[in-house]
Design a protein around this motif. Structure first.
Motif, PDB file in Angstrom:
ATOM      1  N   GLY A 112     -23.845  15.817  75.519  1.00 11.20           N
ATOM      2  CA  GLY A 112     -25.051  15.773  75.868  1.00 11.20           C
ATOM      3  C   GLY A 112     -25.471  14.597  76.425  1.00 11.20           C
ATOM      4  O   GLY A 112     -26.575  14.528  77.052  1.00 11.20           O
ATOM      5  N   GLN A 113     -24.714  13.435  76.174  1.00 14.06           N
ATOM      6  CA  GLN A 113     -24.996  12.433  77.033  1.00 14.06           C
ATOM      7  C   GLN A 113     -25.230  12.244  78.226  1.00 14.06           C
ATOM      8  O   GLN A 113     -24.323  12.919  79.081  1.00 14.06           O
ATOM      9  CB  GLN A 113     -24.248  11.121  76.117  1.00 14.06           C
ATOM     10  CG  GLN A 113     -24.354   9.881  76.882  1.00 14.06           C
ATOM     11  CD  GLN A 113     -23.136   8.765  76.463  1.00 14.06           C
ATOM     12  OE1 GLN A 113     -22.343   9.011  75.344  1.00 14.06           O
ATOM     13  NE2 GLN A 113     -22.803   7.718  77.034  1.00 14.06           N
ATOM     14  N   THR A 114     -26.092  11.644  78.996  1.00 14.88           N
ATOM     15  CA  THR A 114     -25.979  11.241  80.424  1.00 14.88           C
ATOM     16  C   THR A 114     -24.939  10.179  80.692  1.00 14.88           C
ATOM     17  O   THR A 114     -24.890   9.252  80.244  1.00 14.88           O
ATOM     18  CB  THR A 114     -27.129  10.802  80.898  1.00 14.88           C
ATOM     19  OG1 THR A 114     -28.427  11.873  80.668  1.00 14.88           O
ATOM     20  CG2 THR A 114     -27.313  10.535  82.543  1.00 14.88           C
ATOM     21  N   VAL A 115     -23.874  10.609  81.565  1.00 14.42           N
ATOM     22  CA  VAL A 115     -22.896   9.723  81.904  1.00 14.42           C
ATOM     23  C   VAL A 115     -23.136   9.514  83.309  1.00 14.42           C
ATOM     24  O   VAL A 115     -23.426  10.004  84.229  1.00 14.42           O
ATOM     25  CB  VAL A 115     -21.377  10.272  81.759  1.00 14.42           C
ATOM     26  CG1 VAL A 115     -20.266   9.168  81.988  1.00 14.42           C
ATOM     27  CG2 VAL A 115     -21.457  10.835  80.392  1.00 14.42           C
ATOM     28  N   SER A 116     -22.903   8.028  83.990  1.00  9.70           N
ATOM     29  CA  SER A 116     -23.031   7.755  85.334  1.00  9.70           C
ATOM     30  C   SER A 116     -21.711   7.363  85.913  1.00  9.70           C
ATOM     31  O   SER A 116     -21.030   6.535  85.191  1.00  9.70           O
ATOM     32  CB  SER A 116     -24.137   6.494  85.142  1.00  9.70           C
ATOM     33  OG  SER A 116     -25.234   6.846  85.098  1.00  9.70           O
ATOM     34  N   PHE A 117     -21.472   7.707  86.966  1.00 16.16           N
ATOM     35  CA  PHE A 117     -20.148   7.263  87.798  1.00 16.16           C
ATOM     36  C   PHE A 117     -20.936   6.299  88.866  1.00 16.16           C
ATOM     37  O   PHE A 117     -21.579   6.542  89.775  1.00 16.16           O
ATOM     38  CB  PHE A 117     -19.763   8.329  88.567  1.00 16.16           C
ATOM     39  CG  PHE A 117     -18.530   8.304  89.383  1.00 16.16           C
ATOM     40  CD1 PHE A 117     -17.675   7.309  89.402  1.00 16.16           C
ATOM     41  CD2 PHE A 117     -18.444   9.049  90.621  1.00 16.16           C
ATOM     42  CE1 PHE A 117     -16.800   7.111  90.276  1.00 16.16           C
ATOM     43  CE2 PHE A 117     -17.430   8.838  91.487  1.00 16.16           C
ATOM     44  CZ  PHE A 117     -16.787   7.753  91.502  1.00 16.16           C
ATOM     45  N   ASN A 118     -20.471   4.934  88.530  1.00 20.19           N
ATOM     46  CA  ASN A 118     -21.105   3.877  89.313  1.00 20.19           C
ATOM     47  C   ASN A 118     -20.379   3.533  90.818  1.00 20.19           C
ATOM     48  O   ASN A 118     -21.028   3.341  91.442  1.00 20.19           O
ATOM     49  CB  ASN A 118     -21.079   2.696  88.452  1.00 20.19           C
ATOM     50  CG  ASN A 118     -21.887   2.675  87.104  1.00 20.19           C
ATOM     51  OD1 ASN A 118     -21.475   2.789  86.030  1.00 20.19           O
ATOM     52  ND2 ASN A 118     -23.243   3.421  87.192  1.00 20.19           N
ATOM     53  N   THR A 119     -19.176   3.623  90.524  1.00 20.19           N
ATOM     54  CA  THR A 119     -18.204   3.197  91.944  1.00 20.19           C
ATOM     55  C   THR A 119     -17.120   3.572  91.515  1.00 20.19           C
ATOM     56  O   THR A 119     -16.409   3.887  90.235  1.00 20.19           O
ATOM     57  CB  THR A 119     -18.367   1.644  92.145  1.00 20.19           C
ATOM     58  OG1 THR A 119     -17.727   1.387  93.246  1.00 20.19           O
ATOM     59  CG2 THR A 119     -17.708   0.907  90.946  1.00 20.19           C
ATOM     60  N   GLY A 120     -16.113   3.605  92.465  1.00 19.26           N
ATOM     61  CA  GLY A 120     -14.721   4.025  92.327  1.00 19.26           C
ATOM     62  C   GLY A 120     -13.864   3.877  93.738  1.00 19.26           C
ATOM     63  O   GLY A 120     -14.587   3.894  94.828  1.00 19.26           O
ATOM     64  N   THR A 121     -12.623   3.426  93.505  1.00 18.10           N
ATOM     65  CA  THR A 121     -11.779   3.110  94.634  1.00 18.10           C
ATOM     66  C   THR A 121     -10.510   3.578  94.367  1.00 18.10           C
ATOM     67  O   THR A 121     -10.038   3.508  93.143  1.00 18.10           O
ATOM     68  CB  THR A 121     -11.848   1.567  94.901  1.00 18.10           C
ATOM     69  OG1 THR A 121     -11.308   0.931  93.702  1.00 18.10           O
ATOM     70  CG2 THR A 121     -13.070   1.060  95.314  1.00 18.10           C
ATOM     71  N   ILE A 122      -9.686   3.952  95.383  1.00 14.87           N
ATOM     72  CA  ILE A 122      -8.237   4.178  95.352  1.00 14.87           C
ATOM     73  C   ILE A 122      -7.571   2.984  96.440  1.00 14.87           C
ATOM     74  O   ILE A 122      -8.018   3.085  97.388  1.00 14.87           O
ATOM     75  CB  ILE A 122      -7.871   5.547  95.568  1.00 14.87           C
ATOM     76  CG1 ILE A 122      -8.484   6.486  94.547  1.00 14.87           C
ATOM     77  CG2 ILE A 122      -6.279   5.638  95.838  1.00 14.87           C
ATOM     78  CD1 ILE A 122      -8.266   7.852  94.895  1.00 14.87           C
ATOM     79  N   THR A 123      -6.827   2.073  95.818  1.00 19.09           N
ATOM     80  CA  THR A 123      -6.069   1.399  97.012  1.00 19.09           C
ATOM     81  C   THR A 123      -4.803   1.687  97.312  1.00 19.09           C
ATOM     82  O   THR A 123      -4.035   2.039  96.145  1.00 19.09           O
ATOM     83  CB  THR A 123      -6.260  -0.161  96.527  1.00 19.09           C
ATOM     84  OG1 THR A 123      -7.408  -0.522  96.015  1.00 19.09           O
ATOM     85  CG2 THR A 123      -5.432  -1.011  97.264  1.00 19.09           C
ATOM     86  N   HIS A 124      -4.215   2.038  98.281  1.00 19.80           N
ATOM     87  CA  HIS A 124      -2.842   2.168  98.817  1.00 19.80           C
ATOM     88  C   HIS A 124      -2.295   0.915  98.744  1.00 19.80           C
ATOM     89  O   HIS A 124      -2.340   0.236  99.396  1.00 19.80           O
ATOM     90  CB  HIS A 124      -2.859   3.005 100.109  1.00 19.80           C
ATOM     91  CG  HIS A 124      -1.517   3.640 100.492  1.00 19.80           C
ATOM     92  ND1 HIS A 124      -0.538   2.918 100.467  1.00 19.80           N
ATOM     93  CD2 HIS A 124      -1.236   5.046 100.738  1.00 19.80           C
ATOM     94  CE1 HIS A 124       0.413   4.087 100.856  1.00 19.80           C
ATOM     95  NE2 HIS A 124      -0.131   5.017 100.994  1.00 19.80           N
ATOM     96  N   PRO A 125      -0.916   1.213  98.035  1.00 17.06           N
ATOM     97  CA  PRO A 125      -0.133  -0.036  97.810  1.00 17.06           C
ATOM     98  C   PRO A 125       0.903  -0.174  99.325  1.00 17.06           C
ATOM     99  O   PRO A 125       0.779   0.938 100.007  1.00 17.06           O
ATOM    100  CB  PRO A 125       1.030   0.231  96.962  1.00 17.06           C
ATOM    101  CG  PRO A 125       0.795   1.759  96.683  1.00 17.06           C
ATOM    102  CD  PRO A 125      -0.567   2.127  96.987  1.00 17.06           C
ATOM    103  N   SER A 126       1.087  -1.124  99.613  1.00 18.22           N
ATOM    104  CA  SER A 126       1.692  -1.443 101.019  1.00 18.22           C
ATOM    105  C   SER A 126       3.285  -0.925 100.985  1.00 18.22           C
ATOM    106  O   SER A 126       3.664  -0.550 101.903  1.00 18.22           O
ATOM    107  CB  SER A 126       1.745  -2.862 101.300  1.00 18.22           C
ATOM    108  OG  SER A 126       2.552  -3.656 100.393  1.00 18.22           O
ATOM    109  N   SER A 127       3.686  -0.666  99.672  1.00 19.41           N
ATOM    110  CA  SER A 127       4.810  -0.174  99.266  1.00 19.41           C
ATOM    111  C   SER A 127       4.899   0.945  98.860  1.00 19.41           C
ATOM    112  O   SER A 127       4.098   1.403  97.936  1.00 19.41           O
ATOM    113  CB  SER A 127       5.996  -1.022  98.775  1.00 19.41           C
ATOM    114  OG  SER A 127       5.639  -1.638  97.672  1.00 19.41           O
TER     115      SER A 127
END
Length: 127
Positions: A112-127
């Motif tokens: 029931g709590q309000t949850v916030s998604f603030n930011t997100g990233t996915i970084t592709h490794p070079s290898s």
């Protein structure tokens, strides 16, 4: 020797992730406990984010909020299509400053709590 991808290939791979998430209608971000209890499901923006070089940054401006469906400590996340097909799994979740893939306002969640998604990233490794 490690395999190394060209920058253009890394960018194209991340753009393919965006395209897969956005197939149909908006994708979803799902937060789970270590024991796989689903705590919260966010509907992502469409498009879900933008790719710049090796980084996919999710569109969370303004923050995306939902009411939690269960109680627990969030430790991981998946991203699915609108039809719940998993596109990305194994994402880390945490608070600002901890450098996770997905930043939320609290990792201790109560139903029931309000949850916030603030930011997100996915970084592709070079290898």
């Amino acid at each position: 020797m490690a395999v190394i991808y060209a920058a253009a290939v890394r960018t194209a791979r991340l753009q393919a992730v965006v395209d897969a998430i956005d197939a149909g209608t908006a994708g979803k971000l799902k937060l789970y406990t270590a024991g796989d209890t689903l705590l919260a499901t966010f509907t992502l923006a469409d498009p879900c984010g933008v790719v710049a070089g090796d980084i996919l940054t999710f569109d969370c401006d303004p923050d995306i909020t939902v009411a939690a469906g269960d109680t627990g400590t969030v430790t991981k996340a998946t991203i699915t299509t609108s039809a719940d097909a998993v596109i990305v799994s194994g994402l880390t979740v945490g608070l600002v400053g901890a450098s996770p893939n997905i930043v939320v306002d609290s990792t201790s969640i109560t139903a029931g709590q309000t949850v916030s998604f603030n930011t997100g990233t996915i970084t592709h490794p070079s290898s």
